[in-house]
Design a protein around this motif. Structure first.
Motif, short mmCIF file in Angstrom:
data_model
loop_
_atom_site.label_atom_id
_atom_site.label_comp_id
_atom_site.label_asym_id
_atom_site.label_seq_id
_atom_site.Cartn_x
_atom_site.Cartn_y
_atom_site.Cartn_z
N UNK A 231 0.83 -1.21 0.00
CA UNK A 231 0.00 0.00 0.00
C UNK A 231 0.86 1.25 0.00
N UNK A 232 2.01 1.22 0.71
CA UNK A 232 2.92 2.36 0.73
C UNK A 232 3.50 2.61 -0.65
N UNK A 233 3.89 1.54 -1.33
CA UNK A 233 4.44 1.68 -2.68
C UNK A 233 3.38 2.15 -3.67
N UNK A 234 2.17 1.64 -3.56
CA UNK A 234 1.10 2.05 -4.46
C UNK A 234 0.80 3.55 -4.32
N UNK A 235 0.74 4.02 -3.06
CA UNK A 235 0.47 5.44 -2.83
C UNK A 235 1.62 6.31 -3.35
N UNK A 236 2.84 5.83 -3.18
CA UNK A 236 4.01 6.56 -3.70
C UNK A 236 3.94 6.69 -5.21
N UNK A 241 3.89 9.40 -10.12
CA UNK A 241 3.71 9.28 -11.57
C UNK A 241 2.31 9.69 -12.03
N UNK A 242 1.35 9.76 -11.13
CA UNK A 242 0.04 10.26 -11.51
C UNK A 242 -0.98 9.22 -11.91
N UNK A 243 -0.63 7.94 -11.99
CA UNK A 243 -1.65 6.92 -12.29
C UNK A 243 -2.14 6.30 -10.99
N UNK A 244 -3.37 5.84 -11.00
CA UNK A 244 -4.04 5.38 -9.77
C UNK A 244 -3.60 3.97 -9.43
N UNK A 245 -2.42 3.84 -8.86
CA UNK A 245 -1.87 2.52 -8.54
C UNK A 245 -2.62 1.83 -7.41
N UNK A 246 -3.32 2.62 -6.58
CA UNK A 246 -4.02 2.01 -5.44
C UNK A 246 -5.20 1.16 -5.88
N UNK A 247 -5.68 1.36 -7.13
CA UNK A 247 -6.82 0.60 -7.63
C UNK A 247 -6.41 -0.40 -8.71
N UNK A 251 -0.14 -6.72 -12.31
CA UNK A 251 0.15 -6.71 -13.75
C UNK A 251 -0.03 -5.31 -14.32
N UNK A 252 -1.10 -4.62 -13.93
CA UNK A 252 -1.35 -3.29 -14.47
C UNK A 252 -0.30 -2.29 -13.98
N UNK A 253 0.15 -2.44 -12.74
CA UNK A 253 1.16 -1.52 -12.20
C UNK A 253 2.49 -1.71 -12.95
N UNK A 268 12.89 -6.21 -9.66
CA UNK A 268 12.87 -6.37 -8.20
C UNK A 268 11.48 -6.03 -7.64
N UNK A 269 10.87 -5.00 -8.19
CA UNK A 269 9.55 -4.60 -7.70
C UNK A 269 8.50 -5.64 -8.06
N UNK A 270 8.63 -6.24 -9.25
CA UNK A 270 7.69 -7.28 -9.66
C UNK A 270 7.76 -8.47 -8.72
#
Length: 359
Positions: A231-236, A241-247, A251-253, A268-270
């Motif tokens: 959740x911390x990474x998604x919010x960051x 970058x401006x895309x809604x990573x929290x939703x 795969x989409x991220x 590494x993030x994957x």
């Protein structure tokens, strides 16, 4: 045959008498006593008996109306109704109070009662009014008339005056304040509190420090650890970058990050996100060193992609000055006029009430 006719006639007569007795209206009146002294009250009871449902009109007297010359009406009790004979008959009772200030023997005529449109009169009554005997020998026992006594203070009489006075003071203060503001035509000032903005990478690192402080890396609740970390990474990512990573799904991220990050950081993030999905949805158990590695990967990714911002001092508060609109001015004028009318009415009623209480 003759005896049969006699029996039939007798039965018919009895039936008529019973019917007449049931339909009979009786009106009785009596005094509480034979006489009174001058100025005393005398009770005059009235009882009316009639069939249930009949319209009954009892005598009505106005205050101080003379029942007969010399006898004045001073009051009456409420009418009491009683039902008898299995509810077929009703008895109405009331009591009138009269007085007199002249010594005499008064003959009170029968009280007139109207039942079902017909008039019925009660019996006549005699009332004797006596005077007090004055001892002219012992004059020292005769006392003069006492002075008028002031009535005792009653909060119930003054309560309304008190609260109306409080209302009048409040209205006067508000009226003066609004009138001054309207006269000065001062602008409306609003103060807006600003929330200090924190850079995305700093906010993310603060949350990671919180995860460390709670020692979630070594906790048995791995699902909670990976939930907070991802959740911390998604919010960051959302703020950076401006895309809604929290939703988005993993795969989409990753697909969105391919346009902005290098392949090594994405790899590494994957791996971190896939491990988190296995822990959250497949009940996968990780080792402590694996949790540590994923935490380090998250920190390195934030440090590699962070964007330093120029540190400019930001104001904590903005003052917005607005000129009073024409509509607001009209509302203020209408409020002043309304408050003035209400204040005048309140003061007028207060003057009337005080004059009445102080008389």
């Amino acid at each position: 045959m003759k005896r049969i006719y006699q029996y039939i006639l007798l039965l018919f007569t009895c039936t008529m008498l019973a019917s007449t007795a049931c339909a009979q209206v009786t009106v009785e009146a009596k005094l509480d006593s034979a006489g009174i002294f001058i100025g005393q009250r005398m009770g005059m009871s009235l009882e009316v008996s009639a069939d249930k449902g009949k319209a009954v009109e009892l005598p009505h007297y106005d205050s101080l109306q003379q029942v007969v010359p010399g006898v004045e009406f001073v009051g009456a009790e409420p009418v009491d109704t009683e039902y008898v004979n299995d509810g077929k008959r009703m008895i109405l009772r009331t009591k009138y109070y009269v007085t007199s200030f002249d010594t005499a023997l008064y003959l009170i005529p029968g009280l007139n009662v109207k039942v079902a449109g017909k008039n019925y009169a009660s019996n006549k009554m005699a009332m004797k009014v006596l005077t007090y005997e004055i001892d002219t020998v012992n004059i020292d026992k005769i006392f003069p008339i006492k002075d008028v006594m002031e009535p005792p203070f009653s909060w119930a009489d003054w309560k309304l005056v008190f609260w109306l006075s409080v209302l009048a003071v409040i209205l006067a203060v508000v009226l003066i304040y609004v009138a001054i503001r309207l006269k000065d035509n001062k602008p409306i000032i609003r103060r807006i509190k600003l929330k200090q903005r924190i850079a995305p990478h700093k906010a993310a690192m603060q949350k990671i420090e919180h995860i460390k402080a709670e020692n979630l890396v070594q906790s048995e609740d791995q699902k909670e650890y990976y939930t907070q970390l991802t959740d911390t990474l998604r919010q960051y990512m959302k703020e950076r970058y401006g895309f809604n990573a929290t939703e988005m799904t993993t795969f989409e991220i990753i697909h969105e990050l391919e346009n902005v990050n290098d392949p090594e950081a994405i790899a590494e993030l994957k791996e971190l996100f896939e491990t988190a999905d296995l822990v959250k949805f497949a009940k996968y158990s990780t080792l402590i060193n694996e949790n540590d590695r994923n935490l380090v990967s998250a920190i390195e990714y934030i440090n590699q992609t962070k964007q330093e911002e120029e540190t400019k001092p930001q104001p904590e508060e903005i003052v917005v000055v607005e000129k009073r609109s024409k509509v607001a001015k009209i509302v203020l004028i209408a409020s002043v006029a309304t408050a003035s009318v209400v204040l005048v009415c309140v003061l007028g009623y207060l003057f009337y009430r005080l004059n009445f209480l102080l008389m």
